[in-house]
Motif scaffolding. Structure first.
Motif, PDB file in Angstrom:
ATOM      1  N   LEU A 188       0.831  -1.205   0.000  1.00  0.00           N
ATOM      2  CA  LEU A 188       0.000   0.000   0.000  1.00  0.00           C
ATOM      3  C   LEU A 188       0.867   1.258   0.000  1.00  0.00           C
ATOM      4  O   LEU A 188       0.620   2.186  -0.772  1.00  0.00           O
ATOM      5  N   VAL A 189       1.895   1.279   0.807  1.00  0.00           N
ATOM      6  CA  VAL A 189       2.803   2.427   0.862  1.00  0.00           C
ATOM      7  C   VAL A 189       3.463   2.636  -0.494  1.00  0.00           C
ATOM      8  O   VAL A 189       3.486   3.755  -1.032  1.00  0.00           O
ATOM      9  N   ASP A 190       4.006   1.567  -1.077  1.00  0.00           N
ATOM     10  CA  ASP A 190       4.669   1.668  -2.380  1.00  0.00           C
ATOM     11  C   ASP A 190       3.699   2.141  -3.454  1.00  0.00           C
ATOM     12  O   ASP A 190       4.040   2.996  -4.288  1.00  0.00           O
ATOM     13  N   ARG A 191       2.513   1.612  -3.456  1.00  0.00           N
ATOM     14  CA  ARG A 191       1.509   1.945  -4.480  1.00  0.00           C
ATOM     15  C   ARG A 191       1.095   3.420  -4.361  1.00  0.00           C
ATOM     16  O   ARG A 191       1.001   4.113  -5.370  1.00  0.00           O
ATOM     17  N   ILE A 192       0.839   3.863  -3.154  1.00  0.00           N
ATOM     18  CA  ILE A 192       0.439   5.260  -2.953  1.00  0.00           C
ATOM     19  C   ILE A 192       1.557   6.207  -3.367  1.00  0.00           C
ATOM     20  O   ILE A 192       1.323   7.211  -4.050  1.00  0.00           O
ATOM     21  N   GLN A 193       2.794   5.886  -2.996  1.00  0.00           N
ATOM     22  CA  GLN A 193       3.926   6.744  -3.369  1.00  0.00           C
ATOM     23  C   GLN A 193       4.115   6.767  -4.881  1.00  0.00           C
ATOM     24  O   GLN A 193       4.387   7.817  -5.464  1.00  0.00           O
ATOM     25  N   LYS A 194       3.956   5.638  -5.540  1.00  0.00           N
ATOM     26  CA  LYS A 194       4.109   5.555  -6.993  1.00  0.00           C
ATOM     27  C   LYS A 194       3.042   6.381  -7.695  1.00  0.00           C
ATOM     28  O   LYS A 194       3.344   7.161  -8.602  1.00  0.00           O
ATOM     29  N   ALA A 249      -0.092  13.688  -7.917  1.00  0.00           N
ATOM     30  CA  ALA A 249      -1.392  13.757  -7.249  1.00  0.00           C
ATOM     31  C   ALA A 249      -1.246  13.965  -5.750  1.00  0.00           C
ATOM     32  O   ALA A 249      -0.226  13.640  -5.155  1.00  0.00           O
ATOM     33  N   MET A 250      -2.298  14.496  -5.203  1.00  0.00           N
ATOM     34  CA  MET A 250      -2.397  14.614  -3.761  1.00  0.00           C
ATOM     35  C   MET A 250      -3.176  13.401  -3.278  1.00  0.00           C
ATOM     36  O   MET A 250      -4.188  13.029  -3.858  1.00  0.00           O
ATOM     37  N   VAL A 251      -2.692  12.794  -2.222  1.00  0.00           N
ATOM     38  CA  VAL A 251      -3.354  11.619  -1.666  1.00  0.00           C
ATOM     39  C   VAL A 251      -3.959  11.997  -0.326  1.00  0.00           C
ATOM     40  O   VAL A 251      -3.278  12.546   0.536  1.00  0.00           O
ATOM     41  N   LEU A 252      -5.222  11.708  -0.187  1.00  0.00           N
ATOM     42  CA  LEU A 252      -5.906  11.937   1.082  1.00  0.00           C
ATOM     43  C   LEU A 252      -5.872  10.627   1.837  1.00  0.00           C
ATOM     44  O   LEU A 252      -6.454   9.637   1.420  1.00  0.00           O
ATOM     45  N   GLN A 297       5.186   6.819   7.432  1.00  0.00           N
ATOM     46  CA  GLN A 297       5.794   6.397   6.165  1.00  0.00           C
ATOM     47  C   GLN A 297       5.305   7.225   4.987  1.00  0.00           C
ATOM     48  O   GLN A 297       6.085   7.553   4.087  1.00  0.00           O
ATOM     49  N   LEU A 298       4.032   7.551   4.962  1.00  0.00           N
ATOM     50  CA  LEU A 298       3.467   8.209   3.787  1.00  0.00           C
ATOM     51  C   LEU A 298       3.430   9.733   3.877  1.00  0.00           C
ATOM     52  O   LEU A 298       3.504  10.409   2.855  1.00  0.00           O
ATOM     53  N   CYS A 299       3.300  10.256   5.033  1.00  0.00           N
ATOM     54  CA  CYS A 299       3.169  11.714   5.191  1.00  0.00           C
ATOM     55  C   CYS A 299       4.517  12.281   5.609  1.00  0.00           C
ATOM     56  O   CYS A 299       4.796  12.442   6.796  1.00  0.00           O
TER      57      CYS A 299
END
Length: 135
Positions: A10-16, A23-26, A37-39
């Protein structure tokens, strides 16, 4: 609940997606490790009480520290304001009590002086003296 492999995917996919699509990810999560990890660059904080949106240009851990400091500072200001209001209320109560006492004293003094002016059988001079002392 996600296991460690699913979390990493999930972390890798969101970062990619965020990088490729610019894009901005909510992300809404209660898992602090995932948020760490993500923010890493920006946090948008929604304050439901004041209905405001605040941007923090920092990672999640730093955001928590800065936000906690802001909350503490706001609480201190609020506490000081409550102390001032409490002190003003006490002063107001004291002033009201003093005013009531002054009113009672003035009423009593006026009543005593007016009684002396209207006593039957007193001479005209005696009444005039009473009038002068009342003024």
């Amino acid at each position: 609940f996600l296991d460690s492999n699913s979390t990493q995917w999930l972390v890798d996919r969101i970062q990619k997606v965020a990088k490729q699509e610019n894009a901005m990810v909510l992300l809404i999560s209660h898992k602090e490790a995932l948020l760490d990890q993500l923010c890493q660059e920006h946090i948008l904080y929604i304050n439901a009480a004041s209905k405001t949106l605040t941007q923090y240009n920092t990672g999640y851990t730093a955001f928590r520290q800065v936000h906690a400091a802001q909350v503490a500072a706001s609480q201190k200001v609020l506490d000081q304001a409550h102390e001032k209001v409490s002190g003003a209320d006490q002063t107001l109560q004291k002033n009201r009590q003093q005013l009531k006492k002054n009113e009672r004293d003035l009423k009593q003094q006026t009543t005593q002086n007016s009684d002396q002016r209207f006593i039957k059988g007193r001479s005209k001079e005696h009444k005039q003296k009473a009038d002068k002392s009342a003024a």
